[in-house]
Design a protein around this motif. Structure first.
Motif, mmCIF file in Angstrom:
data_model
loop_
_atom_site.group_PDB
_atom_site.id
_atom_site.type_symbol
_atom_site.label_atom_id
_atom_site.label_comp_id
_atom_site.label_asym_id
_atom_site.label_seq_id
_atom_site.Cartn_x
_atom_site.Cartn_y
_atom_site.Cartn_z
ATOM 1 N N ALA A 54 44.238 45.289 51.886
ATOM 2 C CA ALA A 54 43.355 46.119 52.556
ATOM 3 C C ALA A 54 43.306 47.467 51.870
ATOM 4 O O ALA A 54 42.386 48.189 51.828
ATOM 5 N N VAL A 57 40.825 47.284 49.302
ATOM 6 C CA VAL A 57 39.509 47.260 49.574
ATOM 7 C C VAL A 57 39.050 48.684 50.078
ATOM 8 O O VAL A 57 37.828 49.119 49.786
ATOM 9 N N PHE A 85 36.618 40.908 45.906
ATOM 10 C CA PHE A 85 37.125 40.572 47.019
ATOM 11 C C PHE A 85 36.576 39.205 47.874
ATOM 12 O O PHE A 85 37.093 39.141 49.127
ATOM 13 N N GLN A 88 33.556 38.582 52.717
ATOM 14 C CA GLN A 88 33.796 39.286 53.813
ATOM 15 C C GLN A 88 34.458 40.684 53.520
ATOM 16 O O GLN A 88 33.749 41.614 53.972
ATOM 17 N N PHE A 89 35.514 40.466 52.781
ATOM 18 C CA PHE A 89 36.109 41.869 52.450
ATOM 19 C C PHE A 89 35.112 42.640 51.184
ATOM 20 O O PHE A 89 35.161 44.028 51.324
ATOM 21 N N ALA A 92 32.568 44.566 53.271
ATOM 22 C CA ALA A 92 33.090 45.488 54.166
ATOM 23 C C ALA A 92 33.128 46.838 53.267
ATOM 24 O O ALA A 92 32.830 47.873 53.593
ATOM 25 N N ALA A 93 33.714 46.763 51.997
ATOM 26 C CA ALA A 93 33.945 47.640 51.060
ATOM 27 C C ALA A 93 32.595 48.298 50.845
ATOM 28 O O ALA A 93 32.375 49.391 50.393
ATOM 29 N N SER A 189 30.269 36.821 44.789
ATOM 30 C CA SER A 189 31.599 35.991 45.146
ATOM 31 C C SER A 189 31.090 34.503 44.438
ATOM 32 O O SER A 189 31.974 33.871 44.485
#
Length: 241
Positions: A54, A57, A85, A88-89, A92-93, A189
């Motif tokens: 975390a 991120v 990442f 998902q991560f 978010a970032a 990704s």
């Protein structure tokens, strides 16, 4: 009575034109730094090994925001977020960094450029666009983010010069940036599997969004013509006595 020299100097240093000069210097320095140091490569290739989870991120999101305010292209950062990442991560970032970068640019433009630039909004297209952003800020910015035909930085500073409020700007940026950001993050990704359905779907969405942006921009051009011509006509009419 004469004002003290220090007071006059302070007023000169804080005048709208002086603040606009500061903004121009900041943007020039940021653009030059991007060309010289290429921080987008540091985000993807030179990431500190001790950062993970975390914390990584969060740091990436903060760096993303600063880089976008410094004119680094968002698509490169979105791809890097996905590659580093995952979906998902990375999403978010990237989305958090998008809102942060937009907020930084908006704050700089509003504080340093608005007062100096607003008197120059005399062209009919500029005045029509300014009126659209000032009166219908949320939905106008939402459309700009959903159909990314306008460069990210241009939209940020255009909104800052208008009378659009902070909250609608940031909220529209957050909501409107979701689809395009997600598509780039997924593409990043899945970059090692270019024939995978997820990669092909994300690239297809990117192409379709660009095409939709071109169509929306063309239609918006004709819709803005009416208000702009109306403003020009009103300016030509003599004032009634």
């Amino acid at each position: 009575m004469f004002e003290p020299v220090s007071v006059r100097r302070s007023r000169a240093l804080l005048s709208p034109k002086a603040r606009l000069t500061y903004l121009a210097v900041i943007l020039l320095a940021a653009g030059s730094s991007v060309l010289l140091f290429e921080p987008q490569r540091l985000l993807s290739a030179g990431w500190p090994a001790q950062l993970s989870g975390a914390g990584a991120v969060l740091v990436f999101g903060l760096a993303y925001g600063v880089c976008t305010a410094a004119l680094v292209p968002r698509p490169l950062l979105n791809l890097a977020a996905g590659a580093m990442f995952g979906t998902q991560f990375g999403f978010a970032a990237a989305l958090g960094g998008t809102v942060l970068g937009a907020g930084i640019s908006f704050a700089l433009g509003r504080t340093l450029g608005q007062e100096a630039l607003r008197p120059y909004l005399r062209g009919r297209w500029l005045r029509a666009a300014d009126g659209q952003l000032s009166r219908h800020g949320f939905r106008s910015m939402l459309a700009i983010r959903l159909f990314p035909g306008m460069p990210f930085v241009v939209a940020n500073y255009g909104a800052a010069v208008s009378r659009m409020k902070y909250v609608p700007f940031l909220l529209a940026t957050a909501l409107g940036s979701v689809p395009n950001t997600a598509a780039y993050v997924v593409a990043g990704s899945e970059a090692t599997s270019p024939t995978s359905p997820a990669f092909l779907m994300s690239m297809g969405f990117i192409v379709l969004s660009l095409a939709a942006a071109a169509v929306v921009g063309w239609r918006k051009r004709h819709r803005l013509r009416g208000p702009a011509e109306g403003v020009a006509e009103a300016e030509r009419e003599p004032a009634s006595v």
